[in-house]
Design an enzyme around this catalytic site. Structure first.
Site, short mmCIF file in Angstrom:
data_model
loop_
_atom_site.label_atom_id
_atom_site.label_comp_id
_atom_site.label_asym_id
_atom_site.label_seq_id
_atom_site.Cartn_x
_atom_site.Cartn_y
_atom_site.Cartn_z
N SER A 49 2.33 31.07 -4.30
CA SER A 49 1.71 29.78 -4.56
C SER A 49 0.27 29.84 -4.07
CB SER A 49 2.47 28.68 -3.83
OG SER A 49 3.79 28.62 -4.33
N LEU A 50 -0.64 30.03 -4.99
CA LEU A 50 -2.04 30.20 -4.60
C LEU A 50 -2.78 28.87 -4.69
CD1 LEU A 50 -3.96 32.41 -3.64
CD2 LEU A 50 -4.52 32.89 -6.02
N HIS A 51 -2.80 28.29 -5.86
CA HIS A 51 -3.27 26.90 -6.07
C HIS A 51 -4.74 26.64 -5.77
CE1 HIS A 51 0.87 25.98 -6.78
NE2 HIS A 51 1.24 25.95 -5.53
N CYS A 62 17.18 26.91 -10.09
CA CYS A 62 16.18 26.84 -9.02
C CYS A 62 16.90 26.30 -7.79
CB CYS A 62 15.06 25.91 -9.47
SG CYS A 62 13.83 25.62 -8.19
N SER A 93 9.63 32.54 -4.49
CA SER A 93 8.31 31.95 -4.41
C SER A 93 7.94 31.64 -2.96
CB SER A 93 8.29 30.66 -5.24
OG SER A 93 7.01 30.06 -5.19
N CYS A 140 3.15 18.39 -2.50
CA CYS A 140 4.60 18.63 -2.65
C CYS A 140 5.42 17.56 -1.94
CB CYS A 140 4.94 20.01 -2.10
SG CYS A 140 6.67 20.45 -2.26
N CYS A 181 2.44 21.22 2.24
CA CYS A 181 1.43 21.28 1.19
C CYS A 181 1.19 19.85 0.71
CB CYS A 181 1.91 22.16 0.03
SG CYS A 181 2.26 23.86 0.54
N GLY A 183 12.05 24.02 0.49
CA GLY A 183 11.92 24.97 1.59
C GLY A 183 11.05 26.17 1.27
N GLU A 184 10.73 26.91 2.32
CA GLU A 184 9.92 28.13 2.20
C GLU A 184 10.85 29.32 2.47
OE1 GLU A 184 6.97 29.42 1.28
OE2 GLU A 184 7.83 31.27 2.05
N GLU A 190 18.64 19.79 -3.07
CA GLU A 190 18.69 19.69 -4.53
C GLU A 190 18.52 21.06 -5.17
OE1 GLU A 190 17.31 15.26 -5.65
OE2 GLU A 190 15.65 16.62 -5.34
N ASN A 199 2.61 18.05 -10.88
CA ASN A 199 3.59 17.00 -11.14
C ASN A 199 3.38 15.83 -10.22
OD1 ASN A 199 5.20 18.33 -13.23
ND2 ASN A 199 5.69 19.80 -11.61
N CYS A 225 11.05 21.11 4.71
CA CYS A 225 10.10 22.24 4.74
C CYS A 225 9.06 21.97 5.82
CB CYS A 225 9.41 22.36 3.38
SG CYS A 225 8.38 23.84 3.22
N CYS A 263 8.64 21.14 -10.47
CA CYS A 263 8.11 21.78 -9.26
C CYS A 263 7.53 20.74 -8.32
CB CYS A 263 6.99 22.75 -9.60
SG CYS A 263 7.46 23.99 -10.78
N1 SAH Z 1 7.87 27.17 -0.55
C1 SAH Z 1 7.80 27.96 -1.73
C2 SAH Z 1 8.77 27.55 -2.83
C3 SAH Z 1 8.94 26.08 -3.14
S1 SAH Z 1 7.87 25.20 -4.18
C4 SAH Z 1 6.40 28.01 -2.25
O1 SAH Z 1 5.55 27.33 -1.71
O2 SAH Z 1 6.13 28.76 -3.17
C5 SAH Z 1 7.90 25.89 -5.79
C6 SAH Z 1 6.54 25.78 -6.46
O3 SAH Z 1 6.18 24.44 -6.85
C7 SAH Z 1 5.42 26.27 -5.55
O4 SAH Z 1 4.53 27.05 -6.29
C8 SAH Z 1 4.77 24.96 -5.17
O5 SAH Z 1 3.47 25.15 -4.70
C9 SAH Z 1 4.86 24.20 -6.47
N2 SAH Z 1 4.61 22.78 -6.35
C10 SAH Z 1 4.80 21.99 -5.28
N3 SAH Z 1 4.45 20.72 -5.56
C11 SAH Z 1 4.03 20.71 -6.83
C12 SAH Z 1 3.57 19.69 -7.70
N4 SAH Z 1 3.45 18.42 -7.31
N5 SAH Z 1 3.25 20.05 -8.97
C13 SAH Z 1 3.37 21.32 -9.38
N6 SAH Z 1 3.81 22.32 -8.61
C14 SAH Z 1 4.13 22.02 -7.35
#
Ligand code: SAH
Length: 352
Positions: free
Chosen positions: A218-220, A109, A195, A123, A120, A163-164, A96, A294, A116, A337
């Site tokens: 992506s720190l989170h 995007c 990213s 995701c 995480c 994907g990463e 997608e 999300n 992937c 995202c």
């Molecule tokens: N693999 C890469 C790029 C793909 S995800 C990465 O991890 O950065 C793009 C962004 O969306 C990343 O920051 C990811 O952590 C974030 N993301 C994934 N699931 C999410 C969710 N449910 N809500 C908000 N952001 C999310």
């Protein structure tokens, strides 16, 4: 460029200099390679469309090469104008992409892998596992096909789909060379964001290339305890190692790092989290992008409320860290995202 991962028939993944060499070896004059390259990047799907080449040359090329394309299999349009494409790749796999409209232009995007490996917890992409890497031409074709479908030039690219990207490093680097080339789509490196969930070895490597690319990380989470629970990659490289690599990247490139932080209610959105995060980012040229998490089926996570979001921004800013809450686009069609998967399952947007 490394050609180890290249399918020799995949002509659109080849750089202009590689094409010059190959077509030169067939005894063709130098300008031919540039002609062919320009056609490929203008988005032709068949050699017969290369109207200024002789019929015999077109035939010769089609014997030797294939032109990769991404077919629009399904398209969903959000109330806010965001478009989510489900593309079918030559081998029948799906990815997608999401096309978004901003006042500064259109941004897409795009995906870099089918599925992937990173898993995480918040995701959707990782939930169905990993199939394969995309080739450079498959990454590029998503932009070409969306641009053709929408009838508009796409000015910005974010490598934030499925994907990463740094786990498909060689193909992604090759894609970057193609998409920024003057004879191709000619999109400036500063208009591209990549990213990553934090593959530290690749961040160092990328830094040494000194591209003017925006790196999003992506720190989170503000600490290893929380991050290891939500992001398995943290067990390989912890926050300290990741931030050291980020500092190296911004020192080498002079570019600010964008840190993504999905706010999950009761998990990583408490006041002390903001304070701890600000402490960790001290001394790094950084901007924090907050994303209220999300909805993804099966995670059980809830997004932080508006007051929490504002409070988090205020706590960071008071400590000298700039932060913004990312506007959510396309949530009604599961295009936000973390919501991308291989198949469109449901979604209420208008299909066209
Ligand atoms: N693999 C890469 C790029 C793909 S995800 C990465 O991890 O950065 C793009 C962004 O969306 C990343 O920051 C990811 O952590 C974030 N993301 C994934 N699931 C999410 C969710 N449910 N809500 C908000 N952001 C999310």
């Amino acid at each position: 460029m490394n050609t180890e991962f290249l399918n020799p028939r995949d002509i659109k993944s080849k750089t202009l200099s590689e094409l010059r060499e190959e077509l030169g070896a067939l005894g063709l004059p130098k300008y031919r390679a540039e002609q062919v390259y320009r056609w490929l990047h203008r988005g032709v799907t068949d050699f017969s469309q290369m109207s200024d080449l002789s019929k015999s040359l077109r035939e010769e090329l089609s014997q030797k090469y294939d032109i990769v394309w991404a077919e629009v299999e399904r398209k969903l349009v959000s109330k806010d104008g965001t478009v989510k494409y489900l593309f079918r790749l030559p081998d029948g796999q799906h990815v997608e992409s999401v096309l978004m409209h901003y006042h500064h232009g259109s941004s897409i995007c795009i995906s870099t892998q089918v599925g992937c490996k990173m898993n995480c917890s918040f995701c959707a992409t990782g939930q169905s596992g990993f199939s394969r890497n995309l080739s450079a031409s498959e990454i590029l074709s998503q932009i070409q096909a969306a641009s053709l479908d929408a009838g508009e030039r796409i000015s910005h690219i974010v490598l934030m789909g499925m994907g990463e990207p740094l786990d498909n490093y060689e193909n992604v680097l090759r894609f970057l060379e193609l998409v920024t080339s003057a004879e191709g789509l000619n999109i400036g490196m500063r208009h591209i964001s990549l990213s990553t969930c934090g593959l530290v070895d690749k961040i160092y490597d990328l830094a040494d290339k000194k591209l003017q690319l925006t790196l999003s990380v992506s720190l989170h989470a503000p600490n290893d305890e929380i991050r290891s629970k939500t992001m398995p990659v943290n067990k390989r490289w912890n926050i300290e190692e990741l931030l050291r690599a980020c500092k190296y990247y911004s020192d080498k490139t002079g570019r600010r790092i964008s840190f993504e932080y999905a706010m999950i209610s009761g998990v990583n959105d408490m006041d002390w989290c903001a304070k701890e995060l600000a402490g960790k980012l001290k001394g790094i040229l950084a901007h924090v992008n907050l994303i209220p998490v999300n909805d993804v089926t099966g995670t059980g996570y809830k997004k932080s409320g508006l007051d929490r979001q504002k409070r988090f921004v205020a706590l960071l800013e008071a400590r000298g860290v700039t932060a913004t809450v990312r506007r959510t686009l396309g949530s009604d069609i599961e295009a936000s995202c973390g919501q991308l998967r291989r198949k469109v399952e449901g979604g209420t947007g208008h299909e066209s």
